[in-house]
Design a protein around this motif. Structure first.
Motif, PDB file in Angstrom:
ATOM      1  N   PRO A 123      42.031   7.920  10.373  1.00 57.18           N
ATOM      2  CA  PRO A 123      41.622   7.039   9.282  1.00 57.18           C
ATOM      3  C   PRO A 123      40.332   7.469   8.572  1.00 57.18           C
ATOM      4  N   PHE A 124      39.607   8.421   9.158  1.00 57.82           N
ATOM      5  CA  PHE A 124      38.363   8.887   8.557  1.00 57.82           C
ATOM      6  C   PHE A 124      38.569  10.114   7.661  1.00 57.82           C
ATOM      7  N   PHE A 167      40.135  -2.999  17.247  1.00 59.76           N
ATOM      8  CA  PHE A 167      39.451  -2.313  16.156  1.00 59.76           C
ATOM      9  C   PHE A 167      40.474  -1.710  15.198  1.00 59.76           C
ATOM     10  N   TYR A 226      40.668   0.281  11.335  1.00 63.14           N
ATOM     11  CA  TYR A 226      39.931   0.901  10.232  1.00 63.14           C
ATOM     12  C   TYR A 226      40.930   1.490   9.251  1.00 63.14           C
ATOM     13  N   GLU A 227      40.771   1.160   7.969  1.00 59.30           N
ATOM     14  CA  GLU A 227      41.660   1.639   6.915  1.00 59.30           C
ATOM     15  C   GLU A 227      43.130   1.397   7.273  1.00 59.30           C
ATOM     16  N   SER A 256      45.235   0.888  13.517  1.00 55.23           N
ATOM     17  CA  SER A 256      44.742   0.278  14.748  1.00 55.23           C
ATOM     18  C   SER A 256      44.162   1.363  15.652  1.00 55.23           C
TER      19      SER A 256
END
Length: 195
Positions: free
Chosen positions: A97-98, A27, A29-30, A33
């Motif tokens: 990343p959020f 997975f 995101y942005e 890893s």
């Protein structure tokens, strides 16, 4: 990455039972890893208007969270909730990343247990929450804060800090004392002192 899952649904004697499993491999995101994730859970109805849930989360094939609970819908509209949650080396870097524009970056892990009971709108929470090598960085300000590994206690929905240390530059920490009261989730209050 790869995403897969399955759900099992059983309808028996006007009662629904449900279980499921979701898996994410590699997975990302942005551009960050986040590894391999698996989430499994089950829902079972009881015989007396009660409902059971049970679930866990794996990260890179290691269990990092477990939840279980019982919800009881009583007559005359009363409700009751009993639940337990356990965190074991829950990685905080997954938050990064959020966060918009990477304003804050976390590293380290969180451990602890939390038991909840009572009215779902005002549950009574008891447990312990601990940090393991947790660092919060603010890159734009060139600041880093390291959090004490000493566990923080929650008793009757009040999280209490007693001489809790937060380290910045140097060896002298900020010392935090006080509490955060979560007895009413709609009107949380706190009294925190830092020196």
């Amino acid at each position: 990455g790869w995403l897969g899952g399955e759900v099992h649904y059983i309808d028996k004697d006007d009662k629904m039972m449900l279980s499921g499993d979701i898996r994410m491999d590699d997975f990302v995101y942005e551009g960050t890893s986040l590894g391999n994730w698996e989430m499994s859970g089950a829902y079972l109805p009881g015989d007396k208007n009660d409902h059971y849930v049970d679930g866990f989360i794996l990260h890179n094939n290691k269990q990092i969270a477990y939840v279980s609970g019982l919800y009881q819908a009583e007559e005359q509209g009363a409700e009751d909730l009993t639940g337990d949650m356990e965190l074991s080396e829950f990685p905080l870097y997954i938050i990064n990343p959020f966060v918009p524009e990477k304003m804050v970056e976390f590293s380290g892990c969180m451990n602890g247990t939390l038991a909840m009971s009572g009215n779902p709108m005002k549950p009574v929470m008891n447990g312990t929450l601990g940090m393991d090598s947790v660092v919060m960085a603010l890159p734009d300000m060139s600041l880093r804060f390291r959090f004490d590994d000493k566990p923080v206690q929650m008793v009757d929905s009040r999280m209490t800090f007693e001489d809790y240390s937060i380290y910045a530059q140097g060896k002298s920490p900020f010392i935090v004392n006080g509490y955060v009261d979560m007895a009413d989730l709609e009107k949380m209050s706190m009294d925190i002192r830092m020196k």
